[in-house]
Design a protein around this motif. Structure first.
Motif, PDB file in Angstrom:
ATOM      1  N   PHE A   1       4.514 -18.605 -23.771  1.00  0.00           N
ATOM      2  CA  PHE A   1       5.727 -18.564 -24.586  1.00  0.00           C
ATOM      3  C   PHE A   1       6.935 -18.056 -23.793  1.00  0.00           C
ATOM      4  O   PHE A   1       6.903 -16.968 -23.212  1.00  0.00           O
ATOM      5  N   ASP A   2       7.962 -18.895 -23.745  1.00  0.00           N
ATOM      6  CA  ASP A   2       9.226 -18.571 -23.052  1.00  0.00           C
ATOM      7  C   ASP A   2       9.078 -18.383 -21.540  1.00  0.00           C
ATOM      8  O   ASP A   2      10.005 -17.904 -20.886  1.00  0.00           O
TER       9      ASP A   2
ATOM     10  N   ALA B   1       7.818 -26.992 -22.837  1.00  0.00           N
ATOM     11  CA  ALA B   1       7.785 -25.547 -22.583  1.00  0.00           C
ATOM     12  C   ALA B   1       6.615 -24.908 -23.316  1.00  0.00           C
ATOM     13  O   ALA B   1       6.042 -25.491 -24.231  1.00  0.00           O
ATOM     14  N   ASN B   2       6.279 -23.723 -22.862  1.00  0.00           N
ATOM     15  CA  ASN B   2       5.217 -22.853 -23.405  1.00  0.00           C
ATOM     16  C   ASN B   2       3.822 -23.232 -22.904  1.00  0.00           C
ATOM     17  O   ASN B   2       3.054 -22.387 -22.513  1.00  0.00           O
TER      18      ASN B   2
ATOM     19  N   ARG C   1       4.166 -20.904 -36.289  1.00  0.00           N
ATOM     20  CA  ARG C   1       4.967 -22.125 -36.436  1.00  0.00           C
ATOM     21  C   ARG C   1       4.233 -23.227 -37.200  1.00  0.00           C
ATOM     22  O   ARG C   1       4.848 -24.200 -37.634  1.00  0.00           O
TER      23      ARG C   1
ATOM     24  N   HIS D   1      16.869 -19.436 -23.152  1.00  0.00           N
ATOM     25  CA  HIS D   1      15.560 -19.116 -22.558  1.00  0.00           C
ATOM     26  C   HIS D   1      15.396 -20.022 -21.337  1.00  0.00           C
ATOM     27  O   HIS D   1      15.944 -21.123 -21.297  1.00  0.00           O
TER      28      HIS D   1
ATOM     29  N   GLY E   1       7.015 -26.981 -26.598  1.00  0.00           N
ATOM     30  CA  GLY E   1       8.129 -26.072 -26.878  1.00  0.00           C
ATOM     31  C   GLY E   1       7.973 -25.491 -28.269  1.00  0.00           C
ATOM     32  O   GLY E   1       6.896 -25.024 -28.645  1.00  0.00           O
ATOM     33  N   SER E   2       9.048 -25.601 -29.056  1.00  0.00           N
ATOM     34  CA  SER E   2       8.983 -25.081 -30.424  1.00  0.00           C
ATOM     35  C   SER E   2       8.680 -26.189 -31.428  1.00  0.00           C
ATOM     36  O   SER E   2       8.825 -26.005 -32.618  1.00  0.00           O
TER      37      SER E   2
ATOM     38  N   THR F   1      15.032 -25.576 -32.743  1.00  0.00           N
ATOM     39  CA  THR F   1      14.428 -24.389 -32.106  1.00  0.00           C
ATOM     40  C   THR F   1      14.812 -23.120 -32.861  1.00  0.00           C
ATOM     41  O   THR F   1      13.992 -22.225 -33.062  1.00  0.00           O
TER      42      THR F   1
ATOM     43  N   ASP G   1      12.587 -21.446 -19.860  1.00  0.00           N
ATOM     44  CA  ASP G   1      11.381 -22.256 -19.603  1.00  0.00           C
ATOM     45  C   ASP G   1      11.594 -23.767 -19.657  1.00  0.00           C
ATOM     46  O   ASP G   1      10.748 -24.511 -19.155  1.00  0.00           O
ATOM     47  N   ASN G   2      12.684 -24.254 -20.229  1.00  0.00           N
ATOM     48  CA  ASN G   2      12.999 -25.684 -20.157  1.00  0.00           C
ATOM     49  C   ASN G   2      13.954 -25.979 -18.998  1.00  0.00           C
ATOM     50  O   ASN G   2      13.752 -26.942 -18.250  1.00  0.00           O
TER      51      ASN G   2
ATOM     52  N   ARG H   1      12.221 -20.423 -34.201  1.00  0.00           N
ATOM     53  CA  ARG H   1      12.199 -19.040 -33.686  1.00  0.00           C
ATOM     54  C   ARG H   1      12.299 -18.047 -34.837  1.00  0.00           C
ATOM     55  O   ARG H   1      11.823 -16.925 -34.736  1.00  0.00           O
TER      56      ARG H   1
END
Ligand code: HSE
Length: 305
Positions: A20-21, A14-15, A231, A134, A257-258, A180, A136-137, A184
């Motif tokens: 992002f998201d 993701a991202n 991050r 969220h 992702g994160s 995550t 996006d995944n 976040r």
């Protein structure tokens, strides 16, 4: 009604830098879920997990796959039967590769089949996105491809694009997990107008680059101003990893992702046979990691039986 279902679902990243998201893509690495209805009367579950990080996956009602199935039974107004669940986990947990999304997506799809398929794909993806927090995944996990997603009044809206077939995805998977939730918590409540404009420019450019295959812009289009700078403190080795990949033919590098995984994109034709081994030797100086070469895939959920 079916009493036994096997489902295979892909990992997702993701991202993709500045998305992002809202941006996510399905990858050629899969978790497998099997569920059997047991004749036992009364609520009972048996969960068996094998594979990567198996010890970290709950074997009770807290199991994400079970939890998602239960949501579907509740929505339909039916009591969930006793179930035997077998999971083959190939996607490492808490590395930003969509492992929880696979469980939610497989769970809503399996639950819906066990209930006689009363819900639409649209209803299912909304339940999966709500469980995940969220979209996006879960969207590329369900539908495959590279998806641009958003929430409008809490409802998932998305457009799926064909993913680039000529790119390879190098995944650097650190030993260290990062939840995550933790990743976040380090994000700011506000960002500057300048950073917001730079991010809008880059994510727009990125989608155009993917559609037009002007990959020479990837290095700039994937620069993010919303989450990666914040991050980084959780991953102090990140600049060294990015620089090593970019010095070794990568078109671009991003947090997956994160995190904690990093992805670097390459033209498939650039990767010689021993590339994986060679790059790992260089990267392991900075972070204890494994590396894998994956591809973008256009199919999401695969129901086997
Ligand atoms: N978009 C989410 C985030 C993805 O960056 O927090 C989590 O894998």
């Amino acid at each position: 009604m079916k009493h036994r279902i096997k489902i295979k679902v892909p990992a997702t990243t993701a991202n993709l830098g500045p998305g992002f998201d809202c941006l996510g893509a399905a990858l050629s690495l899969y978790n497998e879920f099997e569920v059997k209805v047991l004749p036992t009367v009364g609520k009972k579950i048996n969960v068996f997990v094998e594979g990567i990080d198996a010890d970290y996956i709950p074997k009770d009602e807290k199991n994400h796959f079970y939890h998602a199935m239960k949501k579907i039974f509740q929505k339909v107004g039916t009591t969930i039967p006793s179930l035997e669940i077998s999971i083959k986990n190939n996607i490492p947990l808490q590395r930003g590769l969509g492992s929880s999304a696979t469980a939610y997506v497989a769970g809503v799809v399996a639950g819906n089949i066990l209930c006689g398929e009363p819900l639409s794909e649209y209803e299912l993806i909304n339940i999966a996105a709500e469980l995940e927090g969220h979209p996006d995944n879960v969207v590329p996990c369900m539908f495959g491809g590279l998806c641009v997603t958003t929430l409008v009044d809490g409802e998932v809206k998305f457009v799926k694009l064909n993913p680039p077939k000529d790119l390879a995805v190098l995944i650097i998977i650190p030993e260290e997990k990062i939840a995550t939730e933790k990743a976040r918590k380090v994000l700011p409540e506000k960002v500057s107008f300048v950073d917001a404009v730079k991010n809008v420019s880059n994510v727009s450019l990125l989608v155009a680059v993917i559609v037009s295959k002007k990959y020479e812009f990837l290095k700039f289009a994937t620069v993010d101003f919303l989450h990666q700078p914040y991050r980084k403190k959780l991953m102090p080795w990140i600049d060294n990893v990015f620089n090593t990949c970019l010095e070794n033919k990568a078109l671009c590098c991003m947090l997956s992702g994160s995190g904690s995984a990093i992805i670097a994109l390459y033209k498939k034709t650039q990767l010689e046979e021993d590339f994986k081994e060679k790059i790992w030797m260089r990267l392991r100086k900075f972070v204890n990691c494994k590396v894998e070469i994956l591809f973008f895939v256009n199919q999401g959920v695969i129901v086997k039986t």
